[in-house]
Structure formats: C-alpha cells, structure tokens
Design an enzyme around this catalytic site. Structure first.
Site, mmCIF file in Angstrom:
data_model
loop_
_atom_site.group_PDB
_atom_site.id
_atom_site.type_symbol
_atom_site.label_atom_id
_atom_site.label_comp_id
_atom_site.label_asym_id
_atom_site.label_seq_id
_atom_site.Cartn_x
_atom_site.Cartn_y
_atom_site.Cartn_z
ATOM 1 N N GLU A 30 0.787 -1.144 -0.059
ATOM 2 C CA GLU A 30 -0.030 -0.024 0.060
ATOM 3 C C GLU A 30 0.827 1.386 -0.015
ATOM 4 O O GLU A 30 0.461 2.261 -0.704
ATOM 5 C CB GLU A 30 -1.001 -0.129 1.245
ATOM 6 C CG GLU A 30 -1.927 -1.175 1.380
ATOM 7 C CD GLU A 30 -1.086 -2.403 2.075
ATOM 8 O OE1 GLU A 30 0.035 -2.639 1.915
ATOM 9 O OE2 GLU A 30 -1.967 -2.929 2.746
ATOM 10 N N CYS A 90 -2.341 -3.838 6.754
ATOM 11 C CA CYS A 90 -1.988 -4.112 8.383
ATOM 12 C C CYS A 90 -2.206 -3.052 9.287
ATOM 13 O O CYS A 90 -2.569 -1.927 8.978
ATOM 14 C CB CYS A 90 -0.575 -4.523 8.477
ATOM 15 S SG CYS A 90 0.421 -3.094 7.954
ATOM 16 N N ALA A 144 10.722 -34.230 -11.371
ATOM 17 C CA ALA A 144 10.874 -34.361 -12.622
ATOM 18 C C ALA A 144 11.035 -35.947 -13.248
ATOM 19 O O ALA A 144 11.901 -36.763 -12.578
ATOM 20 C CB ALA A 144 12.230 -33.987 -13.371
ATOM 21 N N ALA A 152 14.896 -41.552 -12.133
ATOM 22 C CA ALA A 152 16.467 -42.193 -12.422
ATOM 23 C C ALA A 152 16.519 -43.371 -12.991
ATOM 24 O O ALA A 152 15.567 -44.068 -12.991
ATOM 25 C CB ALA A 152 17.043 -41.806 -10.972
ATOM 26 N N TRP A 205 19.448 -34.974 -17.137
ATOM 27 C CA TRP A 205 18.962 -34.825 -18.532
ATOM 28 C C TRP A 205 17.686 -35.594 -18.730
ATOM 29 O O TRP A 205 17.189 -36.301 -19.596
ATOM 30 C CB TRP A 205 20.007 -35.375 -19.372
ATOM 31 C CG TRP A 205 21.225 -35.000 -19.132
ATOM 32 C CD1 TRP A 205 22.497 -35.676 -19.013
ATOM 33 C CD2 TRP A 205 21.593 -33.687 -18.950
ATOM 34 N NE1 TRP A 205 23.679 -34.833 -18.681
ATOM 35 C CE2 TRP A 205 23.126 -33.671 -18.724
ATOM 36 C CE3 TRP A 205 21.104 -32.447 -19.067
ATOM 37 C CZ2 TRP A 205 23.945 -32.634 -18.490
ATOM 38 C CZ3 TRP A 205 21.918 -31.106 -18.559
ATOM 39 C CH2 TRP A 205 23.232 -31.244 -18.600
ATOM 40 N N THR A 264 19.313 -38.235 -1.730
ATOM 41 C CA THR A 264 19.693 -37.675 -2.825
ATOM 42 C C THR A 264 21.085 -36.897 -2.761
ATOM 43 O O THR A 264 21.754 -36.788 -3.749
ATOM 44 C CB THR A 264 18.554 -36.616 -3.037
ATOM 45 O OG1 THR A 264 17.243 -36.927 -3.193
ATOM 46 C CG2 THR A 264 18.723 -35.431 -4.212
ATOM 47 N N LEU A 286 11.998 -40.211 0.536
ATOM 48 C CA LEU A 286 11.551 -39.047 1.396
ATOM 49 C C LEU A 286 10.183 -38.554 0.882
ATOM 50 O O LEU A 286 9.253 -38.185 1.689
ATOM 51 C CB LEU A 286 12.580 -37.889 1.376
ATOM 52 C CG LEU A 286 12.174 -36.718 2.506
ATOM 53 C CD1 LEU A 286 11.974 -37.231 3.851
ATOM 54 C CD2 LEU A 286 13.310 -35.828 2.405
ATOM 55 N N SER A 307 7.576 -40.736 2.184
ATOM 56 C CA SER A 307 7.123 -40.457 3.502
ATOM 57 C C SER A 307 6.362 -39.299 3.737
ATOM 58 O O SER A 307 5.239 -39.103 4.535
ATOM 59 C CB SER A 307 8.470 -40.312 4.373
ATOM 60 O OG SER A 307 9.142 -41.547 4.353
#
Ligand code: AOF
Ligand code: ZN
Length: 372
Positions: A63, A89, A168, A176, A184, A210, A311, A314
């Site tokens: 603001e 706020c 990914a 993997a 890649w 990892t 992980l 989990s």
C-alpha cells in the site's frame, strides 16, 4: 435499485482492478518472504494512478509503495479506491500500519481479496479503515488472493509451511536410472522453470539419499534473486559427507534422529546446523511433522521438497504434501526409480486422487500442478 441488489458493473470493475493488484503481488513472490507477497493498485476515474508490491522484509508494504507511486506521478489519492490483495496491516511492526496510511491519505474506498490472519492484524486493519468512515469491500477474487499467499496464510493459520513437492519424471514415472543416474530427464526450460519454485520458497528440503547420489547444491541460481531459502537435509543417521556441495555457503540444516558426537562436531565445523528430531513412534526416523513445526517457527512460508522416492513417499504417506509440481519428460525409461515409494492401495479405485490445477508445456516437457 433495491437495498441488496448487486451493482454488476461495479463487481466487474472490482474484479478487473483486483486482477492488476494480483499481478503486482506476483512481482513480490521471490522478494517478500517471510512477509506475504501483496499487491496494491490505486484507481480513480477508471485510471490507475499508483501501484506497488511488498518489498523485502523490513521494507515498505504494498500500500505504501502504491501511495508513493501516486505521489511520484503527481496524482492526488484523496477519494480514490485502493485494491489490495491482503487486508492492510494495523500494527507497528518493522513498518508503520498501512491502514493508518490509507486513512491519513483520505482514500475513499478500500477493496481487499483476503483477510490477514496474522494475530497482530486479524480484522483490526479493516476495522481501523471502517472506523474512519471509509467504505470497504472484502473477498474480491478471494481464491486467487488466497493462492497468491498460500504459504503465508497456511503458516499463520496452522503454524506449518505450505509443502510443495517438485519432481521431474519420464512418461512412466521414473526419476532416475536403476543405477541412480538422473541427469537430463527434463530439458533446460523445465530446469529453469523449477528454479522459480525454489526461489519463492523459505526452505528447500531434500533427503540424504539425494545428497549421496547426486551431491546437489540446492541453491537458487536466478540472476536477480536477493533472498535465499535455507537448505535442509533429512539425514536420520547423520551421513552427510563433510565435503558435500549442499554444505557450501553455510547455514544448511541437517535433521537427524540420532547422531554420533564426532560426526556432528565435524559437520558443525563445516558450517552446518544439526537438529535432532527423532520420531518417537518409528525409531531411527525423523519426525517430519516436527520438522514442519520447526520450519514454521523459523518463519518458512513455503517448503520446496526436492527429494527421492523415499522421502517423497514419507511426506506423501503422512499427508504432509499440499501441492505437487511435476515435470513430465516425453520419454520412457522402462525401469528405474519411481517419483515416490508409497504403499499399494487396497484397490485401484482407492488411490488418493489429486486435483489438476494447471498444466503447461515448458520447452519440450509438460508441467502439471496438482493440489490436495
Ligand atoms: C500489508 N501490506 O504489503 C504486507 C503486509 O514486519 P512488518 O512490519 O513488515 O509486518 C509484517 C506483517 O504485515 C506480516 O506478517 C503481515 O501480517 C503483514 N503484511 N501487510 O498491509 C503488505 N506484506
Ligand atoms: Zn502493511
């Protein structure tokens, strides 16, 4: 017009101007945490006369930036309407209350998207504004307003951050090769896009698997980034090598269930912080809920979980993931590591179903955003 009739033209205009305020808010996403990313637009006679977004923590709120912008343009804001994505706020924090600035500048009307659940604000901002006789409209484009600050709003209401799992994978869900090679899979555009999600986060969380397999840095490598998430490794037996890339630059938090004194001393000497959060119900494992509580206390709004099958599985099995950002590469591996190890449901129809919120092609890959 009857008393409760809705002025449709005004509703449409409010939606439009709030859209511009949401665009301003988006500009604050990488900058403002742990503060919420707020956008503000000041409008008079169908024209924007000021706009702004939250600056880095300690700096001005949206603001105030919009009021300054209007002043710099030589515009008077008296009687104008301000569109703000979050309730202004009311507290004297690192900056003076925005509600007071709005009243002092004699703004004519305030339109907000979502309320601020911060106990220091929680309705007092709008009360200050209404008490000064200023008209208030709440809840405009509230779903988008909520999403634009899903991390901050989740932390303020539950004490825990919003958890985003990024992965990914190939068309057959492999992250993997069977031997662990994982580079890649997706192309450069997807890899750059995934940097954005790290950049808006308060913490990047990964697992010891990892770290040992890929030795990642888990840093933000966007040229104009000024604020960096801290890095967290879920490392139950404290096996992170002293020379690991993720420790470089310092400040990395290693979360273990148990640790040998020597290993701990060496890692602390290498700049790491060691945190013990054993899971009482599962000896040898880290209590992930307690980890999220701790990250909430450290003012992390959004967790970026970028880990392997263990992980990820989990976090998913414990119902701790709020959002999945999945990059799918148009190829098949036929075998290899899955996105997440989760228990087989009793029936195919009983698998937990996510809601697809968005899908976009990024370079040659597909990005799908899913929420619970
Ligand atoms: C607003 N506009 O743009 C933002 C708000 O420590 P401070 O003084 O910066 O205050 C932080 C709190 O202010 C934050 O927790 C949230 O409640 C509110 N953020 N409020 O009016 C803004 N970013
Ligand atoms: Zn403020």
């Amino acid at each position: 017009m009857t008393e409760c009739a809705v002025d449709e033209g005004r509703v449409k205009d409010d939606d439009f101007w709030m859209g511009l305020a949401l665009e301003e808010a988006a500009k604050a996403r990488r900058l403002s945490p742990p503060n919420p990313a707020v956008g503000a637009v000041i409008v008079r006679d169908g024209r924007v006369i000021g706009r702004g977004f939250t600056q880095q923590t300690g700096g001005p709120h949206a603001e105030v930036m919009a009021l300054r912008d209007a002043a710099a343009r030589g515009e008077s804001v008296e009687g104008a309407t301000i569109y703000v994505t979050l309730e202004p706020c009311s507290h004297w924090g690192r900056t003076p209350p925005c509600a007071l600035a709005i009243v002092e500048h004699r703004i004519g009307r305030v339109v907000t998207s979502v309320a601020d659940p911060n106990p220091q604000v929680a309705g007092r901002g709008l009360k200050m504004i209404r008490d000064a006789g200023i008209e208030v409209t709440e809840g405009v484009r509230s779903k988008e307003g909520w999403l634009s600050n899903r991390g901050f709003l989740t932390r303020m209401t539950t004490g825990r951050p919003w958890v985003r799992m990024k992965c990914a994978a190939t068309l057959d869900g492999r992250t993997a090769f069977p031997d662990g090679r994982s580079q890649w899979i997706t192309g450069p555009a997807a890899r750059e896009d995934s940097q954005y999600w790290r950049a808006v986060s308060g913490a990047v969380v990964t697992g010891i698997g990892t770290v040992l397999a890929d030795n990642p840095k888990m840093t933000v490598r966007l040229p104009d980034q000024v604020r960096f998430p801290f890095r967290v490794v879920v490392d139950p037996r404290l096996e992170t090598p002293v020379g690991a890339e993720i420790l470089k630059g310092g400040g990395t938090v290693l979360v273990c269930a148990q640790a040998g004194e020597e290993a701990e001393a060496a890692l602390v000497a290498a700049g790491a912080e060691v945190l013990r959060l054993p899971d009482a119900a599962h000896p040898g494992r880290v209590d992930l809920g307690a980890l999220l509580d701790e990250l909430g206390r450290r003012q992390v709004n959004e967790v970026h979980l970028e880990a392997g099958a263990g992980l990820n599985g989990s976090f998913l099995s414990e119902g701790l993931v709020d959002e999945i950002v999945l990059y799918t590469a148009p190829c098949l591996f036929g075998s290899g590591m899955p996105v997440a190890s989760v228990p087989l449901p009793e029936e195919p129809g009983l698998a937990h179903r996510w809601t697809i919120e968005d899908f976009t092609q990024i370079g040659a890959d597909l990005r799908v955003i899913l929420r619970r």
